[in-house]
Design a protein around this motif. Structure first.
Motif, PDB file in Angstrom:
ATOM      1  N   HIS A 317       0.852  -0.980  -0.115  1.00  0.00           N
ATOM      2  CA  HIS A 317      -0.061  -0.040   0.143  1.00  0.00           C
ATOM      3  C   HIS A 317       0.797   1.091  -0.060  1.00  0.00           C
ATOM      4  O   HIS A 317       1.803   1.201   0.526  1.00  0.00           O
ATOM      5  CB  HIS A 317      -0.793   0.079   1.289  1.00  0.00           C
ATOM      6  N   PHE A 397     -16.600  -2.167  -5.626  1.00  0.00           N
ATOM      7  CA  PHE A 397     -15.710  -1.049  -5.031  1.00  0.00           C
ATOM      8  C   PHE A 397     -16.355   0.364  -5.568  1.00  0.00           C
ATOM      9  O   PHE A 397     -16.487   1.348  -4.628  1.00  0.00           O
ATOM     10  CB  PHE A 397     -14.395  -1.407  -5.700  1.00  0.00           C
ATOM     11  N   ARG A 401     -17.074   3.689  -3.411  1.00  0.00           N
ATOM     12  CA  ARG A 401     -16.422   4.706  -3.528  1.00  0.00           C
ATOM     13  C   ARG A 401     -17.090   6.185  -3.846  1.00  0.00           C
ATOM     14  O   ARG A 401     -16.502   7.042  -3.786  1.00  0.00           O
ATOM     15  CB  ARG A 401     -14.965   4.293  -4.192  1.00  0.00           C
TER      16      ARG A 401
HETATM   17  O1  LIG Z   1      -5.295   5.160  -0.646  1.00  0.00           O
HETATM   18  C1  LIG Z   1      -4.823   4.505  -1.598  1.00  0.00           C
HETATM   19  O2  LIG Z   1      -3.837   4.772  -2.251  1.00  0.00           O
HETATM   20  C2  LIG Z   1      -5.379   3.402  -2.303  1.00  0.00           C
HETATM   21  C3  LIG Z   1      -6.449   2.812  -1.264  1.00  0.00           C
HETATM   22  O3  LIG Z   1      -6.279   2.047  -0.240  1.00  0.00           O
HETATM   23  C4  LIG Z   1      -7.893   3.359  -1.557  1.00  0.00           C
HETATM   24  O4  LIG Z   1      -8.300   3.944  -2.231  1.00  0.00           O
HETATM   25  O5  LIG Z   1      -9.013   2.571  -0.715  1.00  0.00           O
END
Ligand SMILES: O=C([O-])CC(=O)C(=O)O
Ligand SMILES: CC(=O)SCCNC(=O)CCNC(=O)[C@H](O)C(C)(C)COP(=O)(O)OP(=O)(O)OC[C@H]1O[C@@H](n2cnc3c(N)ncnc32)[C@H](O)[C@@H]1OP(=O)(O)O
Length: 441
Positions: A317, A397, A401
């Motif tokens: 990550h 996702f 999101r």
């Molecule tokens: O934060 C990041 O670079 C990627 C990540 O885990 C997300 O977008 O959920």
């Protein structure tokens, strides 16, 4: 084609040491991996290093509330949370019961596509790439909106709520169309039920008989909550900030973020994890032989096996090192589900890869911080146990999101009012134009 790609390489590759010489922050990160500070946010917080700068177990807070706290409360109270956490992320505070009831009804009322949209747009052109199908549908939805490009807060909020409400329909109908026209399966277009939550509706729209158990819907609800938001710097949300700063409309902004999310180093990793685990399982002779698994993982890293991209998906990550808190929460559910479904061997195999992969990556790559399983590592396994098709892993996702993207779009509109425009130093040497007869072959 080769002659052209050779020219592109000859004239486009920049010597590696130039990046150091000009102090370019590759990936907008410094040599220790810390991101360039590009903005401020009130929406979420990610903690992964302690006050001494040492890596620590990751913490994620939505509007200052720890996601572990959120998930524990929802579990203890046996409640759905998608609508409540959408409210929290968009409006900045937890709703009262009355506010939540009203908001849930408002969202349900918006869960409706324009007349004949499914027939004329979604069934018209199908693809196994559901993320692209969703993007196409969203751009088509813009043509039904007489205020598509109006950038007032009220209008952008209304558009965002409509998209949040309708994302499950766009994703599942696109999948049903693909499954029918390309896989030869029966076509199911169920209507959503306004009395059901987002997670329940997803399962209802997907299943031929519209049936699902309460535990299935609750696990899906939790998985969605864990995917809703991750700061302003993740690739797809930063995309939201960049394109919002140019003054583009909500539909175009969401499509830009979707295009980022589907990349296999970002949200697209969840489908790659499932494929990679299958590939490892098929290519080793003994799933209990850790040396053999490690050797195969090394071959993946060296681009000799699986998709030859050199990545072990679901690991690592940009910010977390010791742990991604979302992976930890998901893992606790995976354990329960795997026990219930009798998938002990698969669960143990995932656990083994989760333990061995960081060791192999640390041996083969330059590490300034450790790697561990990220949110994408266990999400696919959860979806598999819920009987959800792989084609929908990354769209799920996105269904979550879009809430974070919407909150960040409004935050950008309210606070920045400056087009995002970093610099690129030119390393060209000026040349004169040459007449065509003077050029060498
Ligand atoms: O934060 C990041 O670079 C990627 C990540 O885990 C997300 O977008 O959920
Ligand atoms: C929702 C999400 O977006 S979570 C992330 C989902 N993505 C994946 O699971 C894909 C696999 N993981 C990766 O590609 C990376 O870990 C990323 C893109 C997520 C983060 O990459 P970075 O920010 O470069 O991580 P970090 O600085 O810790 O990596 C150090 C080195 O290890 C490499 N590395 C890190 N994780 C991995 C991995 N899983 N497989 C192979 N190499 C890796 C990096 O490429 C980097 O190599 P380099 O020095 O040669 O450039």
């Amino acid at each position: 084609m080769n002659k052209y790609t050779e020219k592109i390489k000859k004239n486009s590759i920049i010597p590696l040491d130039f990046y150091q010489q000009y102090d370019v922050k590759k990936g907008l990160r410094d040599v220790n991996g810390k991101g360039v500070l590009a903005g401020l946010t009130n929406i979420s917080a990610i903690h992964s290093f302690d006050d001494n700068g040492d890596p620590m177990a990751g913490i994620l807070e939505y509007r200052a509330i720890n996601i572990k706290d959120i998930s524990e409360h929802l579990k203890a109270e046996n409640r759905f949370g998608f609508e409540e956490i959408t409210y929290l992320l968009l409006f900045g505070e937890l709703p009262t019961l009355e506010e939540l009831t009203t908001f849930t009804q408002e969202l349900a009322a918006k869960r409706q596509l324009p007349k004949d949209f499914v027939r004329d747009i979604i069934l018209e052109a199908t693809s196994c790439d559901i993320m692209n199908s969703i993007s196409r549908s969203i751009l088509s939805l813009a043509t039904f909106d007489s205020k598509a490009s109006e950038m007032t807060l009220e209008n952008v909020l209304d558009q965002s709520l409509c998209l949040i409400a309708n994302f499950p329909l766009l994703a599942i109908y696109a999948y049903q169309a693909y499954n029918h026209y390309e896989n030869g399966k029966s076509l199911y277009i169920h209507y959503p039920d306004e009395n059901l939550t987002t997670a329940q509706n997803i399962l209802r729209l997907l299943r031929p008989d519209k049936q699902f158990s309460d535990i299935e819907a609750k696990v899906l609800d939790l998985a969605l909550i864990l995917h809703m938001e991750h700061g302003g710097g993740n690739n797809s949300t930063f995309t939201t900030h960049v394109v919002t700063s140019s003054g583009t409309d909500t539909y175009a902004s969401v499509v830009a973020s979707l295009s980022s999310l589907k990349g296999s180093k970002h949200g697209g990793a969840n489908i790659q994890v499932a494929k990679m685990l299958d590939n490892i399982w098929e290519n080793i002779s003994d799933p209990s032989d850790e040396a053999e698994i490690s050797e195969y993982l090394r071959r993946i890293l060296n681009k000799e096996a699986f998709d030859r991209q050199g990545l072990i998906y679901g690991m690592g990550h940009a910010i977390y090192s010791v742990s991604d808190p979302r992976a930890e929460v998901l893992k606790s559910y995976v354990k329960e589900l795997a026990e219930e479904k009798g998938l002990h061997d698969e669960y143990n195999f995932y656990k083994k890869i989760e333990r061995l992969a960081p060791q192999v990556i640390a041996q083969e790559r330059n590490m300034y911080k450790g790697v561990s399983a990220n949110v994408d590592f266990y999400s696919g396994f959860v979806y598999q146990m819920l009987g959800l098709p792989e084609e929908l892993y990354t769209p799920l996702f996105a269904i979550a999101r879009i809430v974070g993207w919407s909150a960040h779009r409004m935050e950008e509109m309210l606070n920045m009012n400056k087009i995002i425009r970093p610099a690129y130093e030119s390393v060209l040497t000026t040349k004169k134009y040459k007449k065509i007869e003077d050029r060498n072959a």
